[in-house]
Design an enzyme around this catalytic site. Structure first.
Site, PDB file in Angstrom:
ATOM      1  N   GLU A   1       0.817  -1.215   0.000  1.00  0.00           N
ATOM      2  CA  GLU A   1       0.000   0.000   0.000  1.00  0.00           C
ATOM      3  C   GLU A   1       0.850   1.264   0.000  1.00  0.00           C
ATOM      4  O   GLU A   1       0.550   2.229   0.715  1.00  0.00           O
ATOM      5  CB  GLU A   1      -0.976  -0.015   1.190  1.00  0.00           C
ATOM      6  CG  GLU A   1      -1.981  -1.142   1.121  1.00  0.00           C
ATOM      7  CD  GLU A   1      -3.007  -1.122   2.248  1.00  0.00           C
ATOM      8  OE1 GLU A   1      -2.930  -0.218   3.110  1.00  0.00           O
ATOM      9  OE2 GLU A   1      -3.874  -2.010   2.266  1.00  0.00           O
TER      10      GLU A   1
ATOM     11  N   GLU B   1      -4.149  -9.072   0.426  1.00  0.00           N
ATOM     12  CA  GLU B   1      -4.640  -8.754   1.774  1.00  0.00           C
ATOM     13  C   GLU B   1      -6.152  -8.732   1.703  1.00  0.00           C
ATOM     14  O   GLU B   1      -6.723  -7.989   0.896  1.00  0.00           O
ATOM     15  CB  GLU B   1      -4.082  -7.411   2.247  1.00  0.00           C
ATOM     16  CG  GLU B   1      -4.266  -7.132   3.723  1.00  0.00           C
ATOM     17  CD  GLU B   1      -3.431  -5.923   4.159  1.00  0.00           C
ATOM     18  OE1 GLU B   1      -2.233  -5.879   3.817  1.00  0.00           O
ATOM     19  OE2 GLU B   1      -3.985  -5.026   4.812  1.00  0.00           O
TER      20      GLU B   1
END
Length: 808
Positions: free
Chosen positions: A424, A500
């Protein structure tokens, strides 16, 4: 996408594990002195540390607390959570006192004979920004607290006594979770001949595998002229299989090919490990010897087909794990790691993602042995920051060095099936980020051309437009289930990884009414419902990922956030003191399974029966009120009974994702007594049943150890689950009694944890409240064998005693 990115054949070693008479590996675990604070002259050999604390390493100095709201209070907008306005956050890094400087000092001796040899000082993790001194002189420094690094200290070592000093500094606003503090992984001294095999200088691959034979390729870097290398392969029983001698170097390394007949392949179901012994001779004198365990296996990633291991298409049934070990903090411990993996194995988990950092070498060794595929991650930040003092400060100077060390130290583990260069990262936006992603991926390819590279992407729309997602070997999506179809069409790889997933929130044993699916739901007690229907604004409940995993062959698996609760990131209560640990775990911070554990187990563990009822059945004051009952099971249908009265049969269906994976009786009214479920096979035959009961008054404490025999090495642990039952032995699921712990004999009390994210009780003190009727006490061995006795007491309760045997 180049050929090697799609079709990958790999192989492996585990780690350098043994030594011979020509090489000594000495773990520096004892004789350490520690003091928090900044001391101007603590690097000097004659510095007076007599009043400092004596500790053993690995060591996490911050885990002892106390918890304090002011430690990590920050006014910030968490961008990756979609926040646009800054607000006060508490508990984000665990509310433990990890900020500041601290020193470690150790005195050790080497002989005059060892003085003439090559000496390497190896650190497997030091949190953080370590500065290393030996005998008053600076050896060097490193930046990243998760990185493995080493220094050649041959010229600084003395015959006789030596003084090692390490300064560590944790800055505030340097992490998004609890990072730990101190020398939390092993420190080792490696003493060998100057003509020797290089540190992390052995690479073993198996570029060809068939049923009849495997080619084991061994590349070895060694120092010394006019030498030759002998490599011998042994099976798991120690039987010699084959050997090869070579005198020819290709550039800087030897390259050997050794045949293994009828190879036994490594897999999660059968993690078979071989052993290679590399011997380096100069003249005819043995100068160095390294023993390495390795596995043989083949991996492929193919468009529209997915991931294959040893020719069999399969999916990653994985979890993400932060590096803390709950009440032990970040100090690495093999028994704690093994317990985690044992719990995950029972759930049917087959893969781990190290989040968001380099894994410990011990974790990889255990994954090799126990059979877990591994996604080894490197960074949570690149050049653009998420937090003020994060890795962005070091990226330009250290990123390549950190990746090289990660790969060289771990590339030979059969468990590792892919790398991740980031998670991220804000660099997903813009042209510079695309170039960084390409640069990092090329470093991985250069150092290890056998495994693909991914990034956990949350800005999926941006990466579609910029080319960021297209250049990766594997496009990893963090959440964004609504974008999977579009990402599959736009990205060229031909498959998608759930790098994720879920981020469902729940508190073990806590149930909220009415039972509805909600986002960002908060309650006055700062807990989340264990009906497993609550998530964050940016995340989802497990069933939405299950649909994608089951229906889309091009979705190659998932890594659930997270396998266990971890310290820090108390979403959705990061503005609510005293929350100080996560709610995302499938199991809680103590390692106790939440209800969600059985939901995943019902899908993932195909070998064993799962039949689990929720909620508990102690609801005084809710008589006659709607109290839905869920059953998590691998069976397709079941009948529910309350006090012998049928509530009807429920069958799994495709009506909703929840109906597909859960059996739910939404209209049950609470009455005390017995809840029973009878499960049916596909032919409608009753094949299994389970009951829960309303508990009476709390009567006695019950102790249940995960291991009743441990090693007398001063490190081994027994985890003892503590609960309370009524006179009939029925567990009391709502108790919060304060309990006390005492350990006698050849062991000591190490820590306790109850899994309550709002508890401010310190883990190392011998008292704690039950949470939802349970907690876990950790007992540690001494270096002397004998009996260990744990006594647990509580006011108004019959006490309990447990014996643990500690053996040499």
């Amino acid at each position: 996408m180049t050929q090697f990115r799609i079709f990958l054949v790999t192989f492996f070693i585990i780690t350098q594990i043994s030594v011979s008479q020509v090489r000594t590996v000495r773990e520096l675990d004892s004789n350490w002195k520690f003091q928090k604070g900044d001391f101007e002259n603590a690097f000097q050999s004659n510095f007076n540390d007599s009043k400092w604390e004596k500790v053993t390493v690995p060591h996490d100095w911050a885990i002892y607390g106390p918890f304090d709201k002011e430690i990590d209070k920050q006014k910030v907008a968490i961008v990756q959570n979609g926040e646009k306005v800054a607000s006060e956050k508490t508990g984000r890094t665990g509310a433990l006192p990890h900020v500041g400087s601290a020193w470690y000092r150790n005195k050790f001796s080497i002989s005059a004979a060892e003085k003439g040899k090559k000496v390497i000082l190896l650190f497997e993790g030091a949190m953080s920004e370590p500065q290393i001194y030996l005998n008053g002189k600076k050896v060097g420094e490193w930046a990243y607290g998760y990185s493995y690094f080493y220094f050649d200290v041959t010229d600084l070592i003395n015959a006789g006594e030596n003084t090692l000093a390490v300064k560590l500094t944790n800055k505030e606003f340097a992490s998004r979770w609890y990072p730990g503090a101190g020398l939390y992984r092993k420190v080792s001294l490696i003493i060998k001949n100057k003509e020797s095999i290089d540190q992390w200088g052995t690479s073993i691959t198996t570029p060809f595998i068939s049923k009849e034979a495997a080619k084991v390729n061994v590349k070895t870097k060694a120092t010394g002229e006019n030498g030759y290398l002998v490599t011998t392969v042994f099976d798991a029983d120690g039987q010699k299989l084959s050997s090869e001698k070579t005198t020819t170097k290709f550039g800087t390394e030897f390259d050997q090919n050794i045949k293994v007949d009828n190879p036994k392949l490594w897999s999660p179901e059968s993690p078979y490990l071989y052993k290679a012994v590399s011997q380096w001779f100069v003249g005819d004198e043995l100068k160095d010897e390294v023993t390495t365990r390795f596995g043989i296996r083949d991996i492929k990633y193919e468009a529209n087909k997915g991931f294959s291991l040893n020719g069999e298409v399969r999916k990653f049934k994985g979890v993400c794990l932060h590096h803390d070990l709950g009440p032990l903090g970040t100090a690495i411990n093999m028994a704690a790691l093994r317990r985690q993996l044992t719990i995950l194995k029972d759930m049917g988990c087959n893969a781990i993602r190290s989040s968001h950092n380099m894994p410990s070498l011990e974790q990889l060794e255990l994954c090799d042995e126990m059979g877990f595929m591994f996604l080894a991650e490197s960074f949570d930040e690149w050049a653009k920051p998420k937090v003020k003092n994060g890795y962005n400060r070091f990226f330009e100077a250290y990123a390549e060095k950190d990746i090289v060390n990660l790969i060289h130290a771990t590339r030979n583990h059969p468990s590792i099936v892919m790398w991740s260069s980031g998670n991220e990262v804000p660099d997903q936006w813009g042209e510079a980020g695309v170039k960084r992603a390409k640069w990092l991926q090329e470093i991985f390819h250069r150092e290890d051309p056998t495994r693909p590279v991914t990034v956990g992407m949350d800005q999926v729309k941006a990466t579609m437009e910029s080319g960021f997602g297209a250049l990766l070997d594997i496009s990893g999506l963090n959440y964004r289930v609504h974008l999977y179809e579009e990402a599959f069409k736009k990205f060229p790889q031909g498959f998608i990884l759930g790098s994720e997933t879920a981020s469902t929130v729940s508190s073990r044993g806590i149930y909220k009414f009415p039972v509805v699916q909600e986002k960002n739901k908060q309650y006055p007690d700062f807990q989340s419902s264990s009906y497993d229907l609550e998530a964050c604004s940016w995340s989802n409940v497990p069933d939405e990922d299950f649909v994608l995993q089951d229906d889309k062959p091009w979705v190659i698996g998932e890594f659930v956030w997270t396998g266990f609760d971890y310290l820090g990131e108390p979403t959705p209560y990061d503005e609510s003191w005293p929350s100080r640990s996560s709610y995302f775990g499938i199991s809680d911070l103590a390692g106790l399974p939440k209800d969600r554990f059985y939901l995943y187990r019902s899908r993932w563990n195909t070998e064993k029966e799962t039949l689990h009822i929720l909620p508990h059945w102690n609801w005084e004051g809710r008589e006659g009120e709607i109290t839905p009952v869920f059953v998590y099971t691998n069976y397709d249908s079941a009948e529910l009974f309350v006090n012998g009265k049928s509530m009807g049969i429920q069958k799994k269906s495709n009506a909703t994702p929840q109906n597909r994976y859960r059996l739910m009786w939404m209209d049950v009214k609470y009455e005390p007594g017995t809840v029973k479920v009878v499960a049916f096979d596909k032919n409608g035959k009753a094949v299994a049943e389970e009951e829960i009961h309303t508990a009476g008054k709390a009567y006695q404490i019950v102790l249940d150890a995960d291991r009743k025999t441990i090693k007398a090495d001063g490190k081994d642990l027994s985890y003892v689950t503590v609960s309370v039952v009524d006179k009939n032995g029925v567990p009391c699921p709502t108790l919060t009694n304060q309990l006390q712990f005492k350990v006698k004999g050849k062991g000591k009390y190490r820590a306790a944890c109850n899994g309550d994210a709002t508890s401010l009780e310190q883990f190392h003190l011998p008292t704690m409240k039950l949470f939802s009727g349970k907690l876990v006490v950790t007992v540690q061995s001494l270096k002397e064998a004998g009996n260990i006795e744990l006594i647990v007491t509580g006011k108004g309760l019959k006490p309990a005693t447990l014996s643990i045997n500690s053996t040499n």
